[in-house]
Design an enzyme around this catalytic site. Structure first.
Site, PDB file in Angstrom:
ATOM      1  N   PHE A 113      10.531  47.841  77.228  1.00  8.44           N
ATOM      2  CA  PHE A 113      10.659  46.473  76.726  1.00  8.44           C
ATOM      3  C   PHE A 113      11.931  46.411  75.856  1.00  8.44           C
ATOM      4  O   PHE A 113      12.181  47.312  75.055  1.00  8.44           O
ATOM      5  CB  PHE A 113       9.421  46.176  75.883  1.00  8.44           C
ATOM      6  CG  PHE A 113       9.191  44.727  75.590  1.00  8.44           C
ATOM      7  CD1 PHE A 113       8.385  43.948  76.416  1.00  8.44           C
ATOM      8  CD2 PHE A 113       9.758  44.131  74.468  1.00  8.44           C
ATOM      9  CE1 PHE A 113       8.151  42.616  76.136  1.00  8.44           C
ATOM     10  CE2 PHE A 113       9.532  42.798  74.179  1.00  8.44           C
ATOM     11  CZ  PHE A 113       8.723  42.040  75.020  1.00  8.44           C
ATOM     12  N   ASP A 169       4.349  53.250  72.348  1.00 13.69           N
ATOM     13  CA  ASP A 169       4.223  51.800  72.220  1.00 13.69           C
ATOM     14  C   ASP A 169       2.977  51.398  73.005  1.00 13.69           C
ATOM     15  O   ASP A 169       2.949  51.507  74.235  1.00 13.69           O
ATOM     16  CB  ASP A 169       5.471  51.124  72.786  1.00 13.69           C
ATOM     17  CG  ASP A 169       5.400  49.607  72.689  1.00 13.69           C
ATOM     18  OD1 ASP A 169       4.284  49.061  72.741  1.00 13.69           O
ATOM     19  OD2 ASP A 169       6.464  48.972  72.584  1.00 13.69           O
ATOM     20  N   TYR A 185      -1.624  40.537  69.712  1.00  8.12           N
ATOM     21  CA  TYR A 185      -1.794  39.191  70.286  1.00  8.12           C
ATOM     22  C   TYR A 185      -1.982  39.212  71.799  1.00  8.12           C
ATOM     23  O   TYR A 185      -2.172  38.175  72.400  1.00  8.12           O
ATOM     24  CB  TYR A 185      -0.623  38.271  69.915  1.00  8.12           C
ATOM     25  CG  TYR A 185       0.759  38.845  70.139  1.00  8.12           C
ATOM     26  CD1 TYR A 185       1.303  38.922  71.416  1.00  8.12           C
ATOM     27  CD2 TYR A 185       1.519  39.301  69.072  1.00  8.12           C
ATOM     28  CE1 TYR A 185       2.567  39.452  71.608  1.00  8.12           C
ATOM     29  CE2 TYR A 185       2.781  39.825  69.255  1.00  8.12           C
ATOM     30  CZ  TYR A 185       3.305  39.905  70.536  1.00  8.12           C
ATOM     31  OH  TYR A 185       4.547  40.429  70.729  1.00  8.12           O
ATOM     32  N   LYS A 186      -1.911  40.403  72.411  1.00  4.48           N
ATOM     33  CA  LYS A 186      -2.108  40.492  73.873  1.00  4.48           C
ATOM     34  C   LYS A 186      -3.601  40.710  74.154  1.00  4.48           C
ATOM     35  O   LYS A 186      -4.386  39.801  73.928  1.00  4.48           O
ATOM     36  CB  LYS A 186      -1.190  41.565  74.437  1.00  4.48           C
ATOM     37  CG  LYS A 186       0.280  41.128  74.318  1.00  4.48           C
ATOM     38  CD  LYS A 186       1.290  42.189  74.676  1.00  4.48           C
ATOM     39  CE  LYS A 186       2.709  41.620  74.517  1.00  4.48           C
ATOM     40  NZ  LYS A 186       3.740  42.649  74.447  1.00  4.48           N
ATOM     41  N   ARG A 202       2.847  38.617  87.087  1.00  5.52           N
ATOM     42  CA  ARG A 202       1.804  39.486  86.529  1.00  5.52           C
ATOM     43  C   ARG A 202       0.514  38.686  86.433  1.00  5.52           C
ATOM     44  O   ARG A 202       0.501  37.557  85.934  1.00  5.52           O
ATOM     45  CB  ARG A 202       2.202  39.986  85.134  1.00  5.52           C
ATOM     46  CG  ARG A 202       3.439  40.856  85.117  1.00  5.52           C
ATOM     47  CD  ARG A 202       3.680  41.474  83.747  1.00  5.52           C
ATOM     48  NE  ARG A 202       3.729  40.487  82.669  1.00  5.52           N
ATOM     49  CZ  ARG A 202       3.995  40.791  81.404  1.00  5.52           C
ATOM     50  NH1 ARG A 202       4.218  42.053  81.054  1.00  5.52           N
ATOM     51  NH2 ARG A 202       4.028  39.860  80.482  1.00  5.52           N
TER      52      ARG A 202
HETATM   53  C1  LIG Z   1       4.883  42.472  73.615  1.00  3.51           C
HETATM   54  C2  LIG Z   1       5.696  43.697  73.410  1.00  3.51           C
HETATM   55  C3  LIG Z   1       6.530  43.823  72.301  1.00  3.51           C
HETATM   56  C4  LIG Z   1       6.702  42.683  71.335  1.00  3.51           C
HETATM   57  O1  LIG Z   1       7.186  43.046  70.095  1.00  3.51           O
HETATM   58  P1  LIG Z   1       7.019  42.009  68.871  1.00  3.51           P
HETATM   59  O2  LIG Z   1       7.640  42.690  67.742  1.00  3.51           O
HETATM   60  O3  LIG Z   1       5.564  41.731  68.725  1.00  3.51           O
HETATM   61  O4  LIG Z   1       7.734  40.749  69.255  1.00  3.51           O
HETATM   62  C5  LIG Z   1       7.212  45.016  72.136  1.00  3.51           C
HETATM   63  N1  LIG Z   1       7.097  46.035  73.032  1.00  3.51           N
HETATM   64  C6  LIG Z   1       6.301  45.915  74.117  1.00  3.51           C
HETATM   65  C7  LIG Z   1       6.185  47.051  75.077  1.00  3.51           C
HETATM   66  C8  LIG Z   1       5.594  44.743  74.345  1.00  3.51           C
HETATM   67  O5  LIG Z   1       4.827  44.632  75.429  1.00  3.51           O
END
Ligand SMILES: *Cc1c(COP(=O)(O)O)cnc(C)c1O
Length: 423
Positions: free
Chosen positions: A127, A208, A233-234, A383
């Site tokens: 990400f 992560d 939040y997921k 997805r």
């Molecule tokens: C959703 C997600 C993020 C989001 O990071 P935020 O700091 O919450 O904006 C980071 N890494 C991964 C792998 C994600 O899926």
């Protein structure tokens, strides 16, 4: 038989977690398949937030120590509720910050370049925020990210081979940070194997868990994983911008966090207001400033649901949902040019199914118009995430049926093949 709506209803009637659906706000006529981007609101999460507002309303400043959930202890309380999902002890987990901030904090703590051991290992399918954070952590320590950030390439553009990661773990690598589940394909990496391989080579390793927390069980403590971080939040359904989580293995409790702030203090001493930092014993030491109480509150309710359902049952249902979805995709959508990007093997499959198609952007728009909420990832991925606590087998059936109709009638042609600003 297995492709009929009746069969989906039969699966729902046999689902031991079916009753959890009533705990959530599900809009009539909407099939929500985006729980891996933003989980839905539950009534418990809503109530927990209302309780917190009530404390503020009635108690003002005294809400820190009084009221239903005294604010001073909320981050630790949520950490303890998250701990079973991370496979960690309560004191190894804390609710704090955001994913990106927690990654910065943990990299600032655990990236300790020495002489020729200076590199950070990550993956080319990470990400973007993870990459940006690691690049800046390298720069802060005086290293050029182009030379010192080692990104493992994918052989197929979807997945990362554990063998390739391990082969790159040489004596120049100081730290490895990898996703538990890849956000596009939904591939699960073998975290236990990678942790063992890193430690055999003198490398610290963190994960992560954004796409895995609440989707699959973890055993971070048992595996000896050094640290992990994630958003809530997921799959955890904590609400937009919900306070994130982090885990630090207890053998590192003696370390001083890379970034220190007064909320990382030993709670008994914090309000002594001394200029010498007395850090909290556990993961609490990694907190920075005043916690985001209103963004933390919903977690108290939503994590109760996970405690009641049990993570193993959540994973079991999630696998049944994605297996059923894959089966329907194979039988109903085989002639429309889709490629499944998600690994078939259960132990390598996370909580969502990635469908690849050159027209993915506008197929997603057509799906939304048909009442199915998917998730699009550029350039060509749809997805679909059936969340175990609130998605039914009938939802999965309806999503695939809608997709089939869209493809059959080419309804996607009514939309431009472009992404929206948030997609
Ligand atoms: C959703 C997600 C993020 C989001 O990071 P935020 O700091 O919450 O904006 C980071 N890494 C991964 C792998 C994600 O899926």
């Amino acid at each position: 038989m297995q492709t009929t709506k009746e069969y989906a209803q039969l699966l729902d009637s046999q689902d031991p977690l079916a009753s959890f659906r009533q705990e959530f706000y599900i809009q009539p006529g909407v099939v929500y398949m985006d729980g891996n981007s933003l989980g839905l609101l539950s009534k418990r999460a809503e109530q927990a937030l209302l309780d917190m507002l009530e404390s503020w309303k009635q108690l003002g400043i005294d809400g820190w120590l009084d009221g239903k959930h005294p604010w001073f202890y909320v981050s630790e309380q949520i950490g303890a509720l998250l701990a079973p999902l991370a496979g960690a002890a309560p004191e190894e987990v804390i609710a704090a910050g955001s994913t990106t901030v927690n990654l910065h904090q943990l990299a600032a703590t655990f990236y300790e370049p020495q002489e020729t051991r200076t590199k950070i290992l990550a993956s080319s399918l990470d990400f973007p925020t993870d990459i940006y954070a690691l690049q800046s952590q390298l720069r802060l320590k005086g290293y050029n990210p182009d030379e010192h950030l080692l990104l493992i390439e994918s052989r197929d553009g979807r997945t990362i081979w554990e063998e390739d990661i391990i082969a790159a773990m040489n004596e120049e690598v100081a730290l490895a940070i990898l996703p538990c589940i890849l956000y596009r394909s939904g591939q699960v990496l073998d975290m236990q194997r990678l942790t063992a391989a890193a430690h055999e080579r003198g490398i610290l390793i963190g994960f992560d868990a954004c796409h895995s927390i609440g989707a699959i069980p973890h055993r971070f403590s048992e595996w000896g994983t050094d640290f992990a971080f994630w958003c809530n939040y997921k799959y955890i359904n904590g609400g937009p911008g919900s306070t994130a989580g982090l885990y630090v293995n207890r053998r590192h409790f003696g370390r001083l966090p890379g970034l220190t702030g007064w909320f990382g203090s030993d709670k008994e001493k914090q309000f002594n207001m001394e200029h010498t930092f007395s850090k909290a014993e556990g993961a609490g030491a990694y907190q920075l400033g005043t916690p985001h109480i209103l963004s933390s509150a919903p977690l108290l309710g939503s994590l109760e649901l996970f405690r009641e359902a049990g993570m193993d049952r959540v994973r079991q249902k999630s696998l049944l949902l994605t297996s059923y979805m894959l089966q329907l995709i194979r039988s109903e959508l085989h002639s429309y040019g889709f490629t499944v990007g998600t690994p078939e093997e259960e132990e390598r499959r996370g909580g969502h199914v990635a469908l690849e198609h050159p027209e993915a952007a506008r197929i997603c728009k057509a799906l939304k118009q048909a009442g199915v909420v998917p998730d699009y990832r550029a350039p060509d991925i749809i997805r679909l995430a059936p969340a175990a606590l609130y998605t039914s087998f009938a939802d999965v059936w309806a999503a695939v049926a809608a997709l089939k109709e869209i493809m059959e009638k080419k309804q996607y042609e009514a939309f431009p093949n472009e992404r929206n600003v948030v997609a």
